[in-house]
Design an enzyme around this catalytic site. Structure first.
Site, PDB file in Angstrom:
ATOM      1  N   CYS A  85       1.946   6.859  -1.116  1.00 55.12           N
ATOM      2  CA  CYS A  85       1.855   5.485  -0.609  1.00 55.12           C
ATOM      3  C   CYS A  85       1.534   4.472  -1.697  1.00 55.12           C
ATOM      4  CB  CYS A  85       0.816   5.402   0.505  1.00 55.12           C
ATOM      5  SG  CYS A  85      -0.828   5.978   0.016  1.00 55.12           S
ATOM      6  N   SER A 115     -10.958  -4.790   4.280  1.00 58.93           N
ATOM      7  CA  SER A 115     -10.695  -5.699   5.400  1.00 58.93           C
ATOM      8  C   SER A 115      -9.310  -6.313   5.313  1.00 58.93           C
ATOM      9  CB  SER A 115     -11.745  -6.813   5.432  1.00 58.93           C
ATOM     10  OG  SER A 115     -11.671  -7.604   4.260  1.00 58.93           O
TER      11      SER A 115
END
Length: 883
Positions: free
Chosen positions: A257, A439
């Site tokens: 990834c 976040s």
């Protein structure tokens, strides 16, 4: 022949839930067994399990390749090696059992505990390496793990988990330390994630799976998708950058990834880089081939109407470049490693700028550094928030600028992002196969996930006393005519004298100038004599402007508390002009931890304080009281940077002080010493000073007021400074809190205000409270006993603490009366109705005052209001009730 029974969705769900419950119950039993393991046993188990997986790394890679039909066998073997070697090496010396850290200084002990049963979700892209990785970090932290493998890689993943499990059990781990769902299904995975016995979810997979993990109402360590840009800036090492990107992008056919999804190249080096890129068997598609590639990979073409709905064709994930080209409808040379497509922009109109998880890469040209950073930022924000971004440059400052601009947790510099992202090979990132996106990516973890994330770290905090201090001027001179020190003080050439009109009229200013004129060097001086009682901030500002124009190397504050307080704040504003007065007045609990940090003073000037009254002690304290008369506020400002450099305590300067002034200031001294002695911050270092000051006041104040003899005036002058030394380090209490606010509202004399309030405060603080103060050193209420100490020292009745409190309160009141103070506020000319109207507001303001936190009992607003109202009539008429 009977029809085969059809299994309903509900029945399928029940079967899955039953199977999962059996696994979790076994895991919970294993958890209790694993809790019994010590660090040595855990490390032995991990070592044996990792070696077993290492021994089978090739076998497992082949199994994964054959089962999934994706990736590159050799690269899968490398990933297995990474999971066994780099990860284990990194956590080899990490303590994960019991007490892992102990600090005798801070009093903190850290104890590691397992989080509980872990739900492990693994992808099809890295099936065996992820299973090994998650199993090993779970074993290291004594957490049993139950896996839900990707269905397309079920057998190879189970193969890897089985090898780790069997080796762990042989080394001493419990039987069900590593388990997995044997019949994979969405129902089973959902049941596992939502099972109440599962403590946390360790999820690696697509966005939908990660989102589901975070929706289970329990801690989840899920990671998001990446869309990694590699910006090749013109100063980059082109050969290295091309080599790294090709190696990274082609590794396991792009299934990591963290692999590059686009390369952004500065126009100045574009052609050279492309040529180097091509030399590594990278095929650049033409316009027609690009359209075919887009259609096959995403089902849309660039700039078509339905670009926004592009979806990755899962069939291309981990497939060879030649296969993808063939399926798309064009041919490429045998041995082609990567398919490169030149794109004009980043975003929906160019589907190949999305994450592809295959050996397909977008290529963009940047017109400038700014454009390159912008395109990289756009890539990250195009469904890859928080993951990774790479830059190739020789410019360190640009690397920092790039890092600030992109919303990526991992910024990889001059390295292949595949290995840069997973860490420990090309950089010092934690080695991991689960990469948190913070976040930005809606993740709970913003780092490479490691064993630490699977621990509950308990903190045992031993009680400790805050470090205290004794901070005073570096030099304090006393005895008669000690102002002669001004002749000898070093480095005095430009002196600003801050004083008031009385000092000029009484001739004290001339005496200071006379000493300066006796120096061997010529001294230039500037006089500011406009300080009024309770100096206003506007006065301070005017003095500061004169100080800035004059540029002194020495400030002399001459007078009572008002000139010294005003001069201190002028000193601060002169040396630190950017300071905001509003920041200075903020309340604090601990002067060393206050929200606003005062700057250090003394770089431009030294500060010499010369008191001419015996009351404030300001010559040795870090305090200054400044008024804001426009708003009827009085602010006590406190910081040790305001402590004078030198104090000169010359009793010859107080011989002509009027008796009524000596009375008021003398009671201020008594209040300083009394409040410092019972303060919750009092110490052995301040108690002796406070007691001596109290003794000197009771022995000498009456004579100082009535006779003005040298002996008593000298003793009171010393008492003032000694009390100042005590409260400079122990602080004060609510007598001063209320006095500040009453003085600001009704313009009463400060020392007299304290004299009236002090008997009430003694009785209030001398009563065992329901709400006690907060300070570690003050480990039990003892103000009543300390008042008893004072009473005994003075020879007053004090057989019990209660008697000592009453005796001392009465003695203070009677001393005030003997020296001529009217010990109530009614006789200070204040209207009774106006007093009562303001009592509530004054109590609130007193609570906010900086002196309140050190009071030996928590001051309550209602109680202070009652004291204020009773004090209007005086202690003799209305002594108040003990609260």
């Amino acid at each position: 022949m009977a029809d085969k029974k059809t299994v309903t969705p509900e029945e399928k769900k029940l079967v899955a839930e039953k199977h999962v419950d059996e696994l979790v119950q076994k895991a919970l039993v294993a958890l209790e067994e694993m809790r019994k393991l010590d660090q040595e046993q855990v490390d032995y188990i991990v070592a044996k399990a990792s070696v077993a997986a290492l021994d089978a790394h090739g076998e497992l890679a082949l199994h994964a390749f054959e089962e999934t039909g994706r990736g590159v066998f050799e690269d899968k073997a490398t990933k297995n090696l990474f999971a066994c070697e780099h990860v284990v090496n990194n956590m080899r010396h990490t303590k994960t059992v019991g007490v892992i850290e102990e600090d005798d200084v801070t009093g903190l002990t850290l104890i590691a505990e397992p989080v509980g049963v872990v739900c492990g979700i693994t992808p099809t892209t890295n099936p065996t390496s992820t299973a090994i990785f998650k199993s090993l970090i779970s074993l290291k932290t004594r957490n049993p793990i139950v896996f839900a493998f990707h269905p397309s890689a079920q057998e190879s993943s189970a193969h890897a988990a089985r090898i780790v499990r069997d080796a762990a059990i042989a080394a001493g781990a419990p039987e069900n330390c590593v388990q997995w769902i044997t019949q994979p299904s969405m129902e089973a995975t959902s049941a596992l994630m939502n099972h109440e016995g599962v403590a946390t979810i360790l999820a690696t997979g697509g966005n939908a799976m990660v989102k589901a993990a975070y929706s289970c109402g329990k801690p989840a360590l899920g990671v998001g998708a990446g869309n990694v840009p590699a910006y090749v800036e013109k100063s980059a090492n082109i050969r290295q950058a091309a080599h790294d990107i090709v190696m990274s992008k082609s590794f396991d056919n792009g299934m990591v990834c963290a692999s590059e999804q686009a390369v952004i190249i500065d126009k100045e080096i574009y052609d050279e880089f492309v040529a180097e890129f091509k030399s590594y068997h990278t095929y650049f598609v033409n316009k027609k081939e690009k359209a075919l590639l887009e259609e096959f990979c995403f089902g849309v073409k660039a700039n078509s109407k339905n670009c926004a709905g592009a979806k990755l064709n899962a069939d291309i994930v981990g497939k060879p470049a030649t296969w993808i080209a063939e399926q798309a409808g064009f041919t490429v040379p045998e041995g082609t490693n990567i398919l490169a497509a030149e794109c004009k922009e980043v975003g929906e109109n160019e589907p190949l700028t999305r994450e592809k998880l295959s050996p397909v890469i977008a290529v963009l040209k940047s017109e400038s550094r700014e454009d390159g950073i912008t395109k990289a930022r756009q890539m990250v924000e195009f469904n890859g928030l928080g993951h990774s971004a790479a830059i190739h440059t020789a410019d360190e400052e640009l690397t920092k600028e790039f890092g600030k601009a992109v919303k990526a947790i991992r910024v990889i510099c001059n390295s292949p992002s595949t290995f840069g992202g997973i860490g420990d090979v090309y950089n010092a990132f934690l080695p991991s196969l689960t990469l948190g996106c913070g976040s930005y990516g809606r993740n709970s973890v913003g780092d490479n996930v490691s064993a630490i994330n699977l621990l509950n770290i308990k903190k045992v905090g031993r009680r400790r006393n805050n470090m205290q201090w004794m901070k005073l001027p570096s030099k304090t001179y006393f005895e008669r005519d000690s102002i002669q020190y001004l002749q000898k003080c070093r480095d005095v050439e430009r002196v600003m004298i801050v004083t008031d009109h009385a000092m000029v009229e009484l001739g004290f200013l001339d005496r200071i100038i006379e000493q300066l004129d006796l120096r061997r060097n010529k001294v230039v001086y500037q006089i500011f004599a406009d300080v009024e009682p309770d100096p206003d901030i506007t006065t301070v500002n005017r003095g500061t402007e004169i100080m800035r124009a004059f540029k002194p190397d020495t400030i002399i504050a001459l007078g009572g508390g008002s000139p010294m307080d005003a001069a201190k704040v002028m000193w601060l504003f002169y040396e630190q002009p950017e300071v905001d007065f509003r920041d200075l007045v903020q309340k604090f609990m601990d002067i060393r931890k206050r929200a606003f940090k005062f700057p250090l003073l003394g770089k431009k000037t030294k500060f010499i304080a010369i008191p001419t009254t015996s009351g404030t002690g300001s010559e040795v304290t870090p305090f200054a009281v400044i008024s804001d008369k426009a708003n009827n506020r009085k602010y006590p400002i406190a910081d040790y940077s305001l402590t004078p450099t030198v104090a000169i305590v010359d009793p010859a300067l107080v011989l002509t002080v009027p008796g009524f002034v000596a009375a008021d200031t003398g009671m201020d001294v008594l209040t300083h010493a009394t409040e410092a002695y019972v303060s919750q911050m009092a110490s052995d270092y301040t108690d002796g000073l406070a007691l001596q000051a109290i003794k000197l006041v009771f022995e000498n104040l009456e004579s100082s007021v009535k006779n003005a003899d040298f002996h008593s005036r000298e003793k009171m002058h010393n008492a003032s400074t000694i009390a100042g030394m005590a409260f400079a380090n122990a602080f004060l209490g609510i007598s001063h809190s209320m006095a500040h606010k009453i003085g600001a509202q009704f313009h009463t004399i400060h020392g007299r205000t304290n004299a009236i309030l002090l008997p009430y405060v003694i009785r209030y603080n001398g009563t065992r409270p329901a709400k006690t103060a907060t300070w570690p050193k003050y480990n039990y209420y003892r103000a009543d006993e300390k008042y008893q100490d004072i009473a005994r020292m003075l020879g007053l009745p004090a057989s019990t603490p209660e008697e000592g409190v009453e005796s001392y309160a009465k003695a203070v009141y009677e001393l005030g009366e003997r020296i001529g103070i009217q010990m109530n506020f009614r006789d200070q000319g204040i209207d009774e109705k106006e007093w009562k109207e303001h009592s509530r507001k004054l109590a609130f303001l007193a609570y906010e005052d900086q002196c309140s936190p050190a009071n030996p009992r928590l001051p309550m607003v209602d109680h202070m209001q009652e004291i204020i109202e009773d004090a209007y009539y005086g202690y003799k008429e209305r002594p108040g009730r003990r609260k």
